[in-house]
Motif scaffolding. Structure first.
Motif, PDB file in Angstrom:
ATOM      1  N   ILE A  55      41.208  36.038  39.245  1.00  0.00           N
ATOM      2  CA  ILE A  55      40.961  36.454  37.862  1.00  0.00           C
ATOM      3  C   ILE A  55      41.194  37.954  37.714  1.00  0.00           C
ATOM      4  CG2 ILE A  55      39.148  36.713  36.117  1.00  0.00           C
ATOM      5  CD1 ILE A  55      38.055  34.007  37.100  1.00  0.00           C
ATOM      6  N   ARG A  56      40.840  38.728  38.713  1.00  0.00           N
ATOM      7  CA  ARG A  56      41.012  40.178  38.671  1.00  0.00           C
ATOM      8  C   ARG A  56      42.491  40.569  38.558  1.00  0.00           C
ATOM      9  NH1 ARG A  56      37.581  43.310  42.824  1.00  0.00           N
ATOM     10  NH2 ARG A  56      36.051  43.022  41.203  1.00  0.00           N
ATOM     11  N   LYS A  57      43.393  39.732  39.077  1.00  0.00           N
ATOM     12  CA  LYS A  57      44.831  40.000  38.966  1.00  0.00           C
ATOM     13  C   LYS A  57      45.317  39.870  37.528  1.00  0.00           C
ATOM     14  CE  LYS A  57      45.927  38.397  43.610  1.00  0.00           C
ATOM     15  NZ  LYS A  57      46.614  37.339  44.393  1.00  0.00           N
ATOM     16  N   VAL A  58      44.654  39.012  36.741  1.00  0.00           N
ATOM     17  CA  VAL A  58      45.097  38.727  35.376  1.00  0.00           C
ATOM     18  C   VAL A  58      44.308  39.519  34.340  1.00  0.00           C
ATOM     19  CG1 VAL A  58      45.379  36.896  33.680  1.00  0.00           C
ATOM     20  CG2 VAL A  58      45.780  36.418  36.085  1.00  0.00           C
ATOM     21  N   LEU A  59      42.996  39.581  34.495  1.00  0.00           N
ATOM     22  CA  LEU A  59      42.125  40.228  33.515  1.00  0.00           C
ATOM     23  C   LEU A  59      41.402  41.414  34.138  1.00  0.00           C
ATOM     24  CD1 LEU A  59      40.393  37.030  32.073  1.00  0.00           C
ATOM     25  CD2 LEU A  59      42.153  38.394  30.954  1.00  0.00           C
ATOM     26  N   PRO A  60      41.170  42.459  33.354  1.00  0.00           N
ATOM     27  CA  PRO A  60      40.346  43.558  33.873  1.00  0.00           C
ATOM     28  C   PRO A  60      38.880  43.140  33.908  1.00  0.00           C
ATOM     29  CG  PRO A  60      41.001  44.004  31.618  1.00  0.00           C
ATOM     30  CD  PRO A  60      41.701  42.732  32.032  1.00  0.00           C
ATOM     31  N   ILE A  61      38.219  43.331  35.043  1.00  0.00           N
ATOM     32  CA  ILE A  61      36.823  42.939  35.222  1.00  0.00           C
ATOM     33  C   ILE A  61      35.932  44.156  34.988  1.00  0.00           C
ATOM     34  CG2 ILE A  61      35.119  42.022  36.844  1.00  0.00           C
ATOM     35  CD1 ILE A  61      37.183  39.986  35.994  1.00  0.00           C
ATOM     36  N   GLY A  62      34.985  44.019  34.055  1.00  0.00           N
ATOM     37  CA  GLY A  62      34.055  45.100  33.763  1.00  0.00           C
ATOM     38  C   GLY A  62      32.882  45.123  34.718  1.00  0.00           C
ATOM     39  N   SER A  63      32.298  43.948  34.981  1.00  0.00           N
ATOM     40  CA  SER A  63      31.159  43.883  35.893  1.00  0.00           C
ATOM     41  C   SER A  63      31.050  42.484  36.482  1.00  0.00           C
ATOM     42  CB  SER A  63      29.854  44.237  35.171  1.00  0.00           C
ATOM     43  OG  SER A  63      29.577  43.281  34.174  1.00  0.00           O
ATOM     44  N   ILE A  64      30.419  42.428  37.656  1.00  0.00           N
ATOM     45  CA  ILE A  64      30.163  41.174  38.346  1.00  0.00           C
ATOM     46  C   ILE A  64      28.671  41.099  38.623  1.00  0.00           C
ATOM     47  CG2 ILE A  64      30.625  39.805  40.415  1.00  0.00           C
ATOM     48  CD1 ILE A  64      33.309  41.184  40.635  1.00  0.00           C
ATOM     49  N   SER A  65      28.039  39.980  38.248  1.00  0.00           N
ATOM     50  CA  SER A  65      26.605  39.819  38.465  1.00  0.00           C
ATOM     51  C   SER A  65      26.328  39.583  39.949  1.00  0.00           C
ATOM     52  CB  SER A  65      26.084  38.637  37.649  1.00  0.00           C
ATOM     53  OG  SER A  65      26.527  37.427  38.218  1.00  0.00           O
ATOM     54  N   PRO A  66      25.073  39.733  40.367  1.00  0.00           N
ATOM     55  CA  PRO A  66      24.723  39.363  41.743  1.00  0.00           C
ATOM     56  C   PRO A  66      24.990  37.872  41.960  1.00  0.00           C
ATOM     57  CG  PRO A  66      22.952  40.616  40.738  1.00  0.00           C
ATOM     58  CD  PRO A  66      23.936  40.312  39.653  1.00  0.00           C
ATOM     59  N   ILE A  67      25.373  37.519  43.176  1.00  0.00           N
ATOM     60  CA  ILE A  67      25.640  36.125  43.512  1.00  0.00           C
ATOM     61  C   ILE A  67      24.308  35.412  43.709  1.00  0.00           C
ATOM     62  CG2 ILE A  67      26.701  34.585  45.191  1.00  0.00           C
ATOM     63  CD1 ILE A  67      28.775  36.747  45.684  1.00  0.00           C
ATOM     64  N   LEU A  68      24.086  34.351  42.917  1.00  0.00           N
ATOM     65  CA  LEU A  68      22.814  33.630  42.932  1.00  0.00           C
ATOM     66  C   LEU A  68      22.992  32.250  43.551  1.00  0.00           C
ATOM     67  CD1 LEU A  68      21.869  34.413  39.238  1.00  0.00           C
ATOM     68  CD2 LEU A  68      21.028  35.578  41.275  1.00  0.00           C
ATOM     69  N   PRO A  69      22.073  31.829  44.440  1.00  0.00           N
ATOM     70  CA  PRO A  69      22.168  30.480  44.995  1.00  0.00           C
ATOM     71  C   PRO A  69      21.713  29.447  43.964  1.00  0.00           C
ATOM     72  CG  PRO A  69      20.229  31.582  45.843  1.00  0.00           C
ATOM     73  CD  PRO A  69      20.978  32.589  45.023  1.00  0.00           C
ATOM     74  N   LEU A  70      22.349  28.280  43.987  1.00  0.00           N
ATOM     75  CA  LEU A  70      21.915  27.163  43.164  1.00  0.00           C
ATOM     76  C   LEU A  70      21.034  26.274  44.030  1.00  0.00           C
ATOM     77  CD1 LEU A  70      25.195  26.239  41.268  1.00  0.00           C
ATOM     78  CD2 LEU A  70      23.247  27.547  40.454  1.00  0.00           C
ATOM     79  N   HIS A  71      19.782  26.138  43.670  1.00  0.00           N
ATOM     80  CA  HIS A  71      18.824  25.419  44.514  1.00  0.00           C
ATOM     81  C   HIS A  71      19.035  23.920  44.491  1.00  0.00           C
ATOM     82  CE1 HIS A  71      16.730  29.124  45.307  1.00  0.00           C
ATOM     83  NE2 HIS A  71      16.694  29.375  44.005  1.00  0.00           N
ATOM     84  N   ALA A 124      38.281  33.012  43.546  1.00  0.00           N
ATOM     85  CA  ALA A 124      38.398  32.945  42.084  1.00  0.00           C
ATOM     86  C   ALA A 124      38.278  34.328  41.455  1.00  0.00           C
ATOM     87  CB  ALA A 124      37.332  32.010  41.519  1.00  0.00           C
ATOM     88  N   ALA A 125      37.341  35.133  41.928  1.00  0.00           N
ATOM     89  CA  ALA A 125      37.176  36.482  41.372  1.00  0.00           C
ATOM     90  C   ALA A 125      38.422  37.332  41.620  1.00  0.00           C
ATOM     91  CB  ALA A 125      35.945  37.153  41.974  1.00  0.00           C
ATOM     92  N   ASN A 126      39.000  37.231  42.806  1.00  0.00           N
ATOM     93  CA  ASN A 126      40.216  37.994  43.092  1.00  0.00           C
ATOM     94  C   ASN A 126      41.393  37.510  42.261  1.00  0.00           C
ATOM     95  OD1 ASN A 126      39.097  39.760  44.929  1.00  0.00           O
ATOM     96  ND2 ASN A 126      39.475  38.417  46.664  1.00  0.00           N
ATOM     97  N   LEU A 149      31.211  36.847  35.632  1.00  0.00           N
ATOM     98  CA  LEU A 149      32.135  37.964  35.516  1.00  0.00           C
ATOM     99  C   LEU A 149      32.225  38.356  34.049  1.00  0.00           C
ATOM    100  CD1 LEU A 149      35.091  36.550  37.634  1.00  0.00           C
ATOM    101  CD2 LEU A 149      33.267  38.025  38.422  1.00  0.00           C
ATOM    102  N   ASN A 150      32.103  39.638  33.761  1.00  0.00           N
ATOM    103  CA  ASN A 150      32.300  40.147  32.411  1.00  0.00           C
ATOM    104  C   ASN A 150      33.622  40.892  32.383  1.00  0.00           C
ATOM    105  OD1 ASN A 150      29.850  39.227  31.341  1.00  0.00           O
ATOM    106  ND2 ASN A 150      28.783  40.969  32.228  1.00  0.00           N
ATOM    107  N   THR A 151      34.506  40.457  31.479  1.00  0.00           N
ATOM    108  CA  THR A 151      35.788  41.127  31.388  1.00  0.00           C
ATOM    109  C   THR A 151      35.639  42.404  30.577  1.00  0.00           C
ATOM    110  OG1 THR A 151      36.412  39.828  29.465  1.00  0.00           O
ATOM    111  CG2 THR A 151      37.078  38.988  31.611  1.00  0.00           C
TER     112      THR A 151
END
Length: 58
Positions: free
Chosen positions: A19-35, A15-17, A45-47
């Protein structure tokens, strides 16, 4: 704009790749597990501002 993606690690990367093709990505947060759900992760993702690509020529 802030985009939240939930899914498996492979789904997040895909999904990130995509979205990156369509929108410019400014920053990506650390990947967090859902407990509450096993093998599920969350990332934000922040555009960035729109890229200045100039004028198109024919």
């Amino acid at each position: 704009m802030r985009i939240r993606i939930d899914g498996t690690y492979a789904e997040l990367v895909h999904a990130a790749n995509t979205i990156r093709k369509v929108l410019p990505i400014g920053s990506i947060s650390p990947i967090l597990p859902l407990h509450e759900r096993p093998h599920t992760w969350r990332v934000f993702l922040n555009t960035a501002p729109k890229r200045d690509i100039g004028r198109w020529t024919a």
